[in-house]
Write a protein that holds these residues in place. Structure first.
Motif, PDB file in Angstrom:
ATOM      1  N   ARG A   1       0.908  -1.455   0.251  1.00  0.00           N
ATOM      2  CA  ARG A   1       0.065  -0.243   0.393  1.00  0.00           C
ATOM      3  C   ARG A   1       1.076   1.055   0.125  1.00  0.00           C
ATOM      4  NH1 ARG A   1      -2.862   0.929   3.914  1.00  0.00           N
ATOM      5  NH2 ARG A   1      -5.092   1.978   3.424  1.00  0.00           N
ATOM      6  N   SER A   2       2.183   1.538   0.535  1.00  0.00           N
ATOM      7  CA  SER A   2       2.386   2.196   0.865  1.00  0.00           C
ATOM      8  C   SER A   2       3.743   2.612  -0.318  1.00  0.00           C
ATOM      9  CB  SER A   2       3.717   2.122   2.263  1.00  0.00           C
ATOM     10  OG  SER A   2       5.109   1.435   1.349  1.00  0.00           O
TER      11      SER A   2
ATOM     12  N   THR B   1       1.554   2.726  -3.113  1.00  0.00           N
ATOM     13  CA  THR B   1       0.742   3.431  -4.477  1.00  0.00           C
ATOM     14  C   THR B   1       0.213   4.436  -3.802  1.00  0.00           C
ATOM     15  OG1 THR B   1      -0.655   2.041  -3.133  1.00  0.00           O
ATOM     16  CG2 THR B   1       0.531   0.807  -5.349  1.00  0.00           C
ATOM     17  N   ARG B   2       0.872   4.680  -2.320  1.00  0.00           N
ATOM     18  CA  ARG B   2       0.034   6.098  -2.378  1.00  0.00           C
ATOM     19  C   ARG B   2       1.062   6.590  -1.113  1.00  0.00           C
ATOM     20  NH1 ARG B   2      -4.512   6.350   2.442  1.00  0.00           N
ATOM     21  NH2 ARG B   2      -4.195   3.877   2.763  1.00  0.00           N
ATOM     22  N   GLU B   3       0.704   8.161  -0.929  1.00  0.00           N
ATOM     23  CA  GLU B   3       1.034   8.235   0.393  1.00  0.00           C
ATOM     24  C   GLU B   3       0.526   7.868   2.092  1.00  0.00           C
ATOM     25  OE1 GLU B   3       4.649  10.034   1.086  1.00  0.00           O
ATOM     26  OE2 GLU B   3       4.315   9.789  -1.092  1.00  0.00           O
TER      27      GLU B   3
ATOM     28  N   HIS C   1      -1.862   7.504   5.565  1.00  0.00           N
ATOM     29  CA  HIS C   1      -2.244   8.089   6.023  1.00  0.00           C
ATOM     30  C   HIS C   1      -2.196   8.693   7.365  1.00  0.00           C
ATOM     31  CE1 HIS C   1      -6.722   8.825   7.612  1.00  0.00           C
ATOM     32  NE2 HIS C   1      -5.824  10.231   7.955  1.00  0.00           N
TER      33      HIS C   1
ATOM     34  N   HIS D   1       2.640  13.565   3.595  1.00  0.00           N
ATOM     35  CA  HIS D   1       1.671  12.332   4.640  1.00  0.00           C
ATOM     36  C   HIS D   1       0.584  13.102   4.432  1.00  0.00           C
ATOM     37  CE1 HIS D   1       5.210  10.249   6.749  1.00  0.00           C
ATOM     38  NE2 HIS D   1       5.140  10.314   5.444  1.00  0.00           N
ATOM     39  N   ARG D   2      -0.546  12.634   3.655  1.00  0.00           N
ATOM     40  CA  ARG D   2      -2.120  12.651   4.079  1.00  0.00           C
ATOM     41  C   ARG D   2      -2.617  12.762   6.135  1.00  0.00           C
ATOM     42  NH1 ARG D   2      -2.684   9.529   1.771  1.00  0.00           N
ATOM     43  NH2 ARG D   2      -3.849   7.654   2.618  1.00  0.00           N
TER      44      ARG D   2
ATOM     45  N   ASP E   1     -10.293   6.861   4.831  1.00  0.00           N
ATOM     46  CA  ASP E   1      -9.130   6.844   3.968  1.00  0.00           C
ATOM     47  C   ASP E   1      -8.797   6.305   5.124  1.00  0.00           C
ATOM     48  OD1 ASP E   1      -6.777   6.953   3.107  1.00  0.00           O
ATOM     49  OD2 ASP E   1      -7.021   9.669   3.236  1.00  0.00           O
TER      50      ASP E   1
ATOM     51  N   ASP F   1      -2.869   4.331   8.289  1.00  0.00           N
ATOM     52  CA  ASP F   1      -1.414   3.432   7.814  1.00  0.00           C
ATOM     53  C   ASP F   1      -0.729   3.625   9.279  1.00  0.00           C
ATOM     54  OD1 ASP F   1      -1.571   2.331   5.043  1.00  0.00           O
ATOM     55  OD2 ASP F   1      -1.923   4.810   4.873  1.00  0.00           O
TER      56      ASP F   1
END
Length: 263
Positions: A6-7, A9-11, A13, A36-37, A86, A89
């Motif tokens: 997962r990390s 593919t996206r920053e 959360h 990061h979000r 969302d 993480d």
């Protein structure tokens, strides 16, 4: 899909409780600088919005929420809503209360004992359990902010040291179960951090750490997969001394400590 996949593919959360000031704000800004979000929880809307604004200025996407952590059920529902929006993480349970017995009081205020027990132990334990349940199928990380007070019998701060001791044991026990399943739990036991909470205390605050440095140490320790960090290092030595010293000596020394605080 695990946490590593997962990390890619996206920053991440990152959810931070107690983000309206002090260490929580520093943790929020540190993660914002990493891109990061963020979901930021706090009690004071004005201060929380100010922290959120500084994080957005660093380029982060930020969502805020006002949460009463003396209500574990409401906090649990809030976490589930934010995770559904969302998936979280990295969950950082930083919010906490501090208080000591007033010099002219026979005991600590029972209502404050209740509040410290809820905010410092019950609610973060509930939230960590909920977070773990959501993360175990997909991966993630949990960070529990405790205190070196957990390792010492503080006669002037029984509720604070007791609630942090409970949090410490909960954190290490949870980690034993979740870490082999790709959800490590980091227990953080700091000494004095230069925050409004610690500034209320009278007298010396030895080995004082700035919030930004504390945030960096915590984020690095979590990324490295550590189980427990104590900082600054003299407090690790004090913990060992407390463990090895005879009870009568510990009681005599702690009984002589005098601490007061401003309102």
């Amino acid at each position: 899909m695990n946490g590593a996949q997962r990390s890619q593919t996206r920053e991440p959360h990152v959810l931070v409780t107690g983000a309206s000031g002090g260490l929580g704000a520093a943790l929020a800004r540190h993660h914002a600088a990493l891109g990061h979000r963020l979901t930021l929880w706090g009690r004071n809307e004005e201060r929380l919005n100010a922290v959120a604004g500084s994080c957005r200025a660093l380029g982060a996407m930020v969502v805020t929420r006002i949460v009463d952590l003396e209500n574990p059920t409401a906090a649990e529902h809030a976490y589930l809503e934010d995770d559904a929006r969302d998936p979280v993480d990295i969950a950082i349970f930083n919010a906490g209360l501090s208080d000591i017995r007033a010099p002219d009081a026979l005991t600590e205020d029972p209502e404050r004992v209740r509040a410290l027990g809820l905010v410092n132990y019950v609610t973060p334990s509930v939230l960590a359990t909920v977070a773990a349940g959501k993360m175990l199928p997909r991966g993630g990380r949990i960070i529990m902010i405790g205190s070196v007070a957990a390792f010492h019998d503080l006669p002037f701060g029984t509720a604070y040291s007791g609630s942090k001791a409970g949090l410490a044991r909960f954190s290490t026990a949870l980690d034993l179960y979740t870490r082999p399943r790709s959800v490590p739990v980091l227990l953080v036991s700091p000494g004095f951090i230069d925050t409004p909470m610690s500034r209320r205390l009278s007298g010396a605050r030895p080995f004082l750490v700035k919030p930004a440095r504390a945030a960096r140490l915590i984020v690095e320790a979590s990324a490295q997969g550590k189980r427990h960090i104590v900082f600054p290092w003299p407090f690790h030595v004090l913990r060992i001394i407390d463990m090895l010293a005879p009870y009568r000596l510990r009681a005599a020394l702690l009984g002589r400590v005098k601490v007061t605080q401003s309102p």
